[in-house]
Enzyme design. Structure first.
Site, mmCIF file in Angstrom:
data_model
loop_
_atom_site.group_PDB
_atom_site.id
_atom_site.type_symbol
_atom_site.label_atom_id
_atom_site.label_comp_id
_atom_site.label_asym_id
_atom_site.label_seq_id
_atom_site.Cartn_x
_atom_site.Cartn_y
_atom_site.Cartn_z
ATOM 1 N N ARG A 72 -57.784 34.614 -13.329
ATOM 2 C CA ARG A 72 -58.197 33.750 -14.439
ATOM 3 C C ARG A 72 -59.443 32.970 -14.027
ATOM 4 O O ARG A 72 -60.348 32.754 -14.809
ATOM 5 C CB ARG A 72 -57.060 32.783 -14.835
ATOM 6 C CG ARG A 72 -57.526 31.733 -15.831
ATOM 7 C CD ARG A 72 -56.434 30.943 -16.552
ATOM 8 N NE ARG A 72 -55.192 30.816 -15.865
ATOM 9 C CZ ARG A 72 -54.955 29.993 -14.827
ATOM 10 N NH1 ARG A 72 -55.899 29.185 -14.390
ATOM 11 N NH2 ARG A 72 -53.776 29.965 -14.251
ATOM 12 N N TYR B 19 -70.540 31.118 -39.800
ATOM 13 C CA TYR B 19 -69.511 32.142 -39.707
ATOM 14 C C TYR B 19 -68.191 31.493 -40.134
ATOM 15 O O TYR B 19 -67.882 30.377 -39.701
ATOM 16 C CB TYR B 19 -69.450 32.642 -38.258
ATOM 17 C CG TYR B 19 -68.310 33.585 -37.994
ATOM 18 C CD1 TYR B 19 -68.325 34.871 -38.524
ATOM 19 C CD2 TYR B 19 -67.211 33.198 -37.239
ATOM 20 C CE1 TYR B 19 -67.276 35.739 -38.301
ATOM 21 C CE2 TYR B 19 -66.162 34.066 -36.997
ATOM 22 C CZ TYR B 19 -66.193 35.330 -37.537
ATOM 23 O OH TYR B 19 -65.156 36.186 -37.308
ATOM 24 N N ASP C 40 -75.567 29.561 -32.062
ATOM 25 C CA ASP C 40 -74.832 30.819 -32.172
ATOM 26 C C ASP C 40 -75.879 31.911 -32.416
ATOM 27 O O ASP C 40 -76.459 32.009 -33.498
ATOM 28 C CB ASP C 40 -73.830 30.733 -33.328
ATOM 29 C CG ASP C 40 -72.956 31.987 -33.447
ATOM 30 O OD1 ASP C 40 -73.398 33.063 -32.987
ATOM 31 O OD2 ASP C 40 -71.859 31.888 -34.028
ATOM 32 N N LYS D 11 -70.105 41.864 -31.300
ATOM 33 C CA LYS D 11 -71.063 42.429 -32.252
ATOM 34 C C LYS D 11 -72.137 43.220 -31.511
ATOM 35 O O LYS D 11 -71.827 44.212 -30.894
ATOM 36 C CB LYS D 11 -71.641 41.302 -33.114
ATOM 37 C CG LYS D 11 -70.599 40.263 -33.575
ATOM 38 C CD LYS D 11 -69.571 40.824 -34.525
ATOM 39 C CE LYS D 11 -68.371 39.907 -34.785
ATOM 40 N NZ LYS D 11 -68.654 38.531 -35.133
HETATM 41 C C1 LIG Z 1 -67.948 37.322 -35.227
HETATM 42 C C2 LIG Z 1 -68.665 36.053 -35.078
HETATM 43 C C3 LIG Z 1 -68.107 34.993 -34.360
HETATM 44 C C4 LIG Z 1 -66.721 35.052 -33.766
HETATM 45 O O1 LIG Z 1 -66.626 35.994 -32.747
HETATM 46 P P1 LIG Z 1 -65.268 36.788 -32.373
HETATM 47 O O2 LIG Z 1 -65.695 37.620 -31.217
HETATM 48 O O3 LIG Z 1 -64.866 37.560 -33.576
HETATM 49 O O4 LIG Z 1 -64.261 35.741 -32.020
HETATM 50 C C5 LIG Z 1 -68.865 33.834 -34.241
HETATM 51 N N1 LIG Z 1 -70.088 33.730 -34.787
HETATM 52 C C6 LIG Z 1 -70.649 34.732 -35.473
HETATM 53 C C7 LIG Z 1 -72.011 34.550 -36.057
HETATM 54 C C8 LIG Z 1 -69.964 35.930 -35.647
HETATM 55 O O5 LIG Z 1 -70.521 36.917 -36.355
#
Ligand SMILES: *Cc1c(COP(=O)(O)O)cnc(C)c1O
Length: 380
Positions: free
Chosen positions: A46, A98, A170, A195
């Site tokens: 961890r 998001y 982000d 993504k």
């Molecule tokens: C998908 C997404 C998240 C969250 O990510 P996960 O890996 O699904 O927890 C946060 N911000 C944006 C812009 C996203 O597209």
């Protein structure tokens, strides 16, 4: 080192024990110690895992940061960032987030006495007026999801610095190939590596890259203390995906540019949201802070109903109807009923997220096939 070289080499050495060129998947929970406290830098998985450490070093280099911490998902990464705060602290952000980020702030952290102020982060006066002694974090997402509007990262981060406020960008939609928020003054960069970074729709993983050492140490402390760490197999898949990030994102951006132009001229389409248009919201800022305009775009229909949208959503064949984005394959989605269903309708409409809004994540297929698919679904 240039970006295209970094994705393949930064932080990645042949495995010291065997010479394996690919970072091994260290599928282990613990490490044998020679004597109590005498170990090779790894005690418990961890806390540290070599596959994860390589991914963190690679991401640090891609975002021009000094440290990075990886998590079990993008939202777990965001959860760790929000845990830097204490009850009574305030966050400034926008409704154009998001959906899961909005939910995490308003449904979870609000309960622990964190106040979240939603404003238009492009409104300089509103931003200045909102800042007070309790403001500890400005949360920025750009391009925004799903309206693809652009926030001026440099302006917001400079202002935040004057008030000792942490900024977190982000950067999931832009990827480090298109935009490096730390170079623009951000303290933290968040990625849902699920993504574009992993890029093949087969991993859930998140990361935070930091511009300074102290924030890195605090995040690693939270990473270990709260424990939302990614498994080594997912770290391996993310490292593998990143090696082609520049190729995939460039092709996807080129495809999106053509598709945006096609949709703009379509008689059934009302508005197309794509930062690459000269008349798009904050186009000049996008041009300055991004290398290309990304591969995400949204559009609304002249017949602005969920039914009209549904007809198209169920007709495309190459654009698969699914949540998520950033994989090699093209996806089509309906934010109002999918990714953004957790945002109240009134707030959705206030940012232009109407019932017919359709979001595309343009993939790396041949653009002519993608256009044919959209033509068939839209009719004409
Ligand atoms: C998908 C997404 C998240 C969250 O990510 P996960 O890996 O699904 O927890 C946060 N911000 C944006 C812009 C996203 O597209």
């Amino acid at each position: 080192m240039k970006f295209e070289t970094k994705v393949i080499h930064a932080g990645i050495e042949p495995d010291p024990s065997t010479g394996a060129i690919m970072t091994p998947i260290y599928q282990t929970s613990t490490y044998v110690q020679e004597a109590p406290g005498k170990h090779k830098g790894y005690e418990y998985a961890r806390t540290q895992n070599p596959t994860r450490s390589v991914l963190e070093a690679n991401l640090t280099a891609l975002e021009n940061g000094v440290d990075a911490a990886c998590f079990a998902s993008g939202l777990a990464a965001m959860d760790a960032v929000l845990k830097l705060l204490s009850p009574g602290d305030e966050i400034i952000t926008t409704y154009e987030l998001y959906g899961g980020s909005y939910r995490l702030m308003t449904q979870i952290f609000a309960k622990y006495g964190i106040k979240i102020n939603f404003i238009d982060l492009n409104d300089k006066t509103a931003l200045k007026n909102q800042i007070n002694d309790k403001t500890k974090l400005i949360w920025i997402e750009t391009p925004t999801n799903p309206m693809l509007s652009i926030l001026d990262v440099k302006y917001i981060c400079n202002l935040a610095k004057k008030h000792n406020i942490i900024t977190c960008v982000d950067n999931t939609f832009a990827t480090p190939y298109l935009q490096n928020p730390i170079d623009l003054g951000a303290d933290l960069v968040l990625h849902s590596a699920t993504k574009y970074l992993a890029g093949h729709s087969d991993v859930i993983l998140g990361a935070v890259i930091t511009a300074d050492k102290e924030l890195g140490e605090r995040l690693h402390y939270i990473q270990n203390a709260s424990g939302a760490v990614p498994g080594p197999q997912d770290c391996f898949l993310t490292l593998r995906g990143i090696k082609t990030l520049h190729l995939r994102v460039q092709r996807a951006c080129d495809n999106a540019l053509e598709i945006a132009a096609y949709l703009k001229n379509h008689k059934k389409v009302d508005k197309v949201y794509y930062p690459g248009f000269k008349d798009a919201h904050n186009h000049q800022v996008a041009k300055r802070q991004m290398k290309h305009y990304g591969a995400m775009l949204s559009f609304t229909l002249k017949s602005d109903t969920k039914r009209s949208a549904s007809r198209i959503l169920s007709k495309t064949k190459l654009f698969s109807l699914a949540e998520s984005l950033g994989g090699v394959e093209s996806l089509i989605g309906h934010p109002a009923s999918m990714t953004h269903a957790s945002i109240p309708k009134k707030e959705r409409l206030s940012i232009g997220l109407t019932d017919s809004l359709i979001r595309l994540s343009v993939g790396v297929e041949h653009v002519e096939d993608l256009m044919e698919d959209l033509k068939a679904a839209l009719g004409g």
